[in-house]
Design a protein around this motif. Structure first.
Motif, mmCIF file in Angstrom:
data_model
loop_
_atom_site.group_PDB
_atom_site.id
_atom_site.type_symbol
_atom_site.label_atom_id
_atom_site.label_comp_id
_atom_site.label_asym_id
_atom_site.label_seq_id
_atom_site.Cartn_x
_atom_site.Cartn_y
_atom_site.Cartn_z
ATOM 1 N N LEU A 143 5.545 -0.794 -1.641
ATOM 2 C CA LEU A 143 6.175 -1.632 -2.158
ATOM 3 C C LEU A 143 5.775 -0.635 -3.807
ATOM 4 C CD1 LEU A 143 3.447 -4.512 -1.332
ATOM 5 C CD2 LEU A 143 5.974 -5.151 -1.995
ATOM 6 N N ALA A 183 -0.953 -9.577 -0.418
ATOM 7 C CA ALA A 183 -0.254 -7.936 -0.301
ATOM 8 C C ALA A 183 -1.103 -7.570 1.012
ATOM 9 C CB ALA A 183 -0.874 -7.004 -1.409
ATOM 10 N N ASP A 210 2.996 -3.347 3.313
ATOM 11 C CA ASP A 210 3.216 -2.468 2.106
ATOM 12 C C ASP A 210 3.918 -1.632 2.975
ATOM 13 O OD1 ASP A 210 3.131 -1.223 0.191
ATOM 14 O OD2 ASP A 210 1.407 0.178 0.600
ATOM 15 N N SER A 212 0.922 -16.135 -2.889
ATOM 16 C CA SER A 212 1.532 -14.228 -2.806
ATOM 17 C C SER A 212 0.203 -13.686 -2.472
ATOM 18 C CB SER A 212 3.104 -13.768 -2.953
ATOM 19 O OG SER A 212 2.188 -13.060 -4.363
ATOM 20 N N ARG A 214 3.008 -13.353 2.634
ATOM 21 C CA ARG A 214 2.474 -12.081 3.004
ATOM 22 C C ARG A 214 3.221 -11.157 2.467
ATOM 23 N NH1 ARG A 214 1.442 -16.115 6.415
ATOM 24 N NH2 ARG A 214 -0.811 -16.185 8.037
ATOM 25 N N ARG A 215 3.454 -10.253 2.254
ATOM 26 C CA ARG A 215 3.834 -9.139 1.325
ATOM 27 C C ARG A 215 3.359 -7.246 2.138
ATOM 28 N NH1 ARG A 215 6.883 -9.606 -3.333
ATOM 29 N NH2 ARG A 215 7.213 -7.936 -2.752
ATOM 30 N N ILE A 254 2.288 -9.761 -7.264
ATOM 31 C CA ILE A 254 1.448 -11.110 -5.958
ATOM 32 C C ILE A 254 0.214 -10.798 -6.655
ATOM 33 C CG2 ILE A 254 0.487 -9.728 -4.162
ATOM 34 C CD1 ILE A 254 2.677 -7.814 -3.968
#
Lengths: 214, 469
Positions: free
Chosen positions: A108, A84, A104, A82, A101-102, A116
């Motif tokens: 988060l 960020a 923001d 994963s 994909r995380r 992550i």
């Protein structure tokens, strides 16, 4: 708040009394060097590479068209599943990775960030003589926590435009109104017998990608 | 203060062979590295002179720069508080923490908060303060006292640190992993795991600062581990307690100190992390920022025309690492959070010289001058030591009467050239009968380990009269 006001006045009055008869300080002569490095972009980039590596950052170089593949390779190599994503990061940089994909947005939480594996960012500039990358929260860099909590930081530096030789050349290009983070290698400590050990609270792995020929 | 005087505390420390070995190893390691890091910059002397002058200008106009700083921090969304002494600072911080409704805080290493005993004060008020710097953690878990400015646990070796972690971490939070070894990497990993849960849930962070820029209102924290970034970034409220002498006039001034500080302290071209922030920033980091400006004796030091140069100090600790006295006595003997040569001139100025320990500190030196040589802001520590000795002698404390009598006799002779010449000739003529050792309790101890210098066959002034062209 009367107490606070009086403390302020008391301290300022004591300062004024203490220096009332002191001689004027000698004028600051800035006759130190602006840079210790020859004004040659290739040499400056070489020095940045060398000094980053000396403090245990992993340094790679690529042309712009190889960037997405290199980012994907670095994430895969480190087992990052994963990643960020700071606001404003060019989509193309993550085009080749299959890591989740995380973004923001919305922010988060610290706990979410802790779960992550990696973060990919750009930077504001890099300083060759000290092997330093500076982040200022601009597009593609994100807020400070983003590059702090995940254990792997992949940072992209665009050369030559983002590379300066020295600290005196870096400061005028930075905006003190923005929160700034200067990063010179991965997290480290000298607290055990004054011997440097990499890897404490910040990202334990720092991968720097120098993009040239853009 | 119930602290024993320096000679008393040092005698005990010198007898501790583990402590001596730990200190010798650590100070020698860093000494050589610092010399190499400094040698990389061929303009070091110019940077040192510039740093000195920037600080001298700051101190000369400290009132102006503090007011400017206050305005800039306030304009950027911060709140500035002023604390005349430790009690006032502790009261302000406690009230600020209380207002958040929290009962625990995370802390990044700060000399100022150690100086005012903030942790102890918060604990008494029911607020838990967690130190997050690795060495501070070692000190806190070991219920110990810091012994070095940069590496508060320098007196501990890896095996001792392992034992402290294995034994104590569990009662403060996450226990150390089973089978923890004493390799530095594993010890650092144990600290990472132990503190992570505290960082993630922290709502209040407390810090100091290395620099405050008056022109822009920017605070600077220089660190290595990332615990500083955690404390400065993740909490909702940030409280920074900073000595008033930490201000620098302009943004540009950082170009000097960011070159000289890392090389002088950890012997690095640059420390791993430097954080700079100005007030608060929307959507990034704490939404409330409080700056507590601390006097606590600094204006007393500022009033002393010789002693005020101690306020140039940027807390690099290079002077500790080269000091032969520190290397043997260790930091605890100095009885203060500021040990070593800088502590010997700073502590008596901040606290006065009325206690036995503080009056003895100016004597905790052989005046060899190594500290002055490595100081990145050129503090003439030997000069201040001698000045403070004078002050202590003036005050006529215990143990200084003999010295005063000796100095008085010496100045009487030195003021009378004919008498001096006669004494010199007498001394030369009686060379054969001079003892190899000195009589008397103090003097004999001294000459037990040293040979007395031999006097020349005739006084220099007689030789000069005969031989000059």
């Amino acid at each position: 708040m009367t107490d606070a006001v009086s403390a302020r006045e008391r301290i300022l009055a004591r300062v004024r009394a203490a220096v009332a008869n002191a001689p004027e300080a000698a004028a600051v002569a800035r006759d130190y060097r602006t840079s210790h490095t020859a004004d040659d972009p290739a040499a400056v980039l070489g020095l940045l590479h060398e000094n980053l590596a000396d403090y245990r950052a992993h340094v790679h170089r690529t042309a712009p068209d190889g960037l997405a593949a290199l980012v994907a390779e670095r994430l895969a190599e480190r087992g990052a599943r994963s990643v960020a994503v700071p606001p404003g990061l060019p989509d193309a940089w993550l085009a080749a990775t299959d890591a989740v994909r995380r973004p923001d947005e919305p922010r988060l939480s610290p706990y979410a960030l802790d779960g992550i594996d990696a973060v990919v960012t750009g930077c504001a500039l890099a300083i060759a003589e000290t092997g330093t990358i500076v982040l200022d929260g601009g597009p593609g860099q994100g807020r400070r926590a983003l590059t702090l909590v995940p254990d792997l930081h992949v940072c992209v530096v665009l050369a030559p435009e983002q590379v300066v030789a020295s600290v005196p050349l870096a400061l005028p290009r930075l905006d003190p109104g923005r929160p700034l983070t200067w990063i010179s290698g991965p997290s480290a400590t000298s607290d055990i017998e004054l011997d440097r050990v990499e890897g404490v609270h910040g990202p334990r792995t720092l991968e720097v990608i120098l993009v040239t020929g853009g | 203060m119930g602290m024993p005087s320096f000679p008393e505390a040092a005698r005990e420390a010198v007898g501790d062979t583990t402590l001596r070995a730990n200190l010798r190893h650590a100070t020698h390691t860093i000494r050589d590295k610092r010399a190499r890091a400094v040698a990389e910059l061929d303009d070091w002397a110019a940077l040192r002179e510039a740093g000195k002058r920037i600080k001298d200008d700051t101190l000369r106009h400290l009132d102006t720069y503090l007011v400017r700083l206050e305005a800039a921090v306030t304009a950027a969304g911060g709140t500035v508080h002023w604390a005349a002494d430790a009690a006032e600072a502790n009261r302000i911080v406690t009230a600020l923490v209380r207002a958040t409704g929290e009962t625990e805080v995370v802390k990044v290493k700060s000399m100022a908060t150690q100086e005012i005993g903030l942790n102890e004060h918060l604990e008494a008020e029911g607020i838990a303060a967690y130190e997050t710097d690795l060495a501070e953690l070692i000190v806190q878990l070991g219920e110990d006292r810091p012994s070095h400015i940069l590496v508060p646990a320098i007196h501990r070796n890896r095996a001792e640190i392992r034992d402290i972690f294995a034994e104590k971490m569990g009662s403060w939070g996450r226990p150390a992993p089973d089978g923890l070894s004493d390799t530095p990497a594993e010890l650092a990993e144990a600290a990472r795991l132990h503190l992570r849960e505290k960082f993630l849930r922290a709502k209040v962070g407390i810090s100091g600062a290395n620099f405050m820029v008056a022109e822009t209102g920017t605070l600077v924290v220089v660190e290595s581990e990332g615990n500083g970034r955690m404390c400065l970034t993740l909490p909702e409220t940030l409280i920074s307690v900073v000595g008033i002498e930490k201000v620098v006039p302009s943004w540009r001034d950082l170009e000097v100190f960011l070159q000289t500080l890392p090389r002088s302290s950890t012997a690095e071209r640059m420390n791993p992390y430097t954080s700079m922030w100005t007030g608060t920033t929307d959507e990034d980091g704490p939404s409330a920022f409080h700056l507590v400006l601390l006097d606590n004796g600094r204006t007393d030091a500022l009033a002393d025309e010789v002693g005020r140069q101690a306020l140039r100090c940027i807390r690099c600790s290079a002077c500790l690492n080269v000091c032969p006295v520190y290397e043997r006595a260790g930091g605890h003997a100095y009885g203060s959070v500021y040990p070593g040569p800088i502590g010997a001139i700073l502590t008596p100025q901040l606290r006065g010289t009325s206690s036995e320990i503080d009056a003895s500190l100016p004597y905790a030196s052989s005046l060899c001058g190594a500290c002055y040589e490595v100081c990145p802001v050129a503090i003439d520590i030997p000069e201040v030591l001698v000045h403070l000795r004078e002050r202590v002698a003036e005050e006529g404390g215990k143990g200084h009467r003999l010295e005063k009598a000796a100095i008085k006799a010496a100045s009487w002779v030195l003021d009378r050239p004919n008498t001096l010449a006669a004494v010199e000739r007498l001394a030369s003529a009686t060379r054969k009968v001079h003892p190899k050792r000195l009589p008397g309790p103090g003097a004999r101890q001294w000459s037990d380990h040293r040979d007395l210098p031999e006097l020349p066959a005739e006084p220099f002034r007689d030789w000069w009269r005969k031989n000059r062209p």
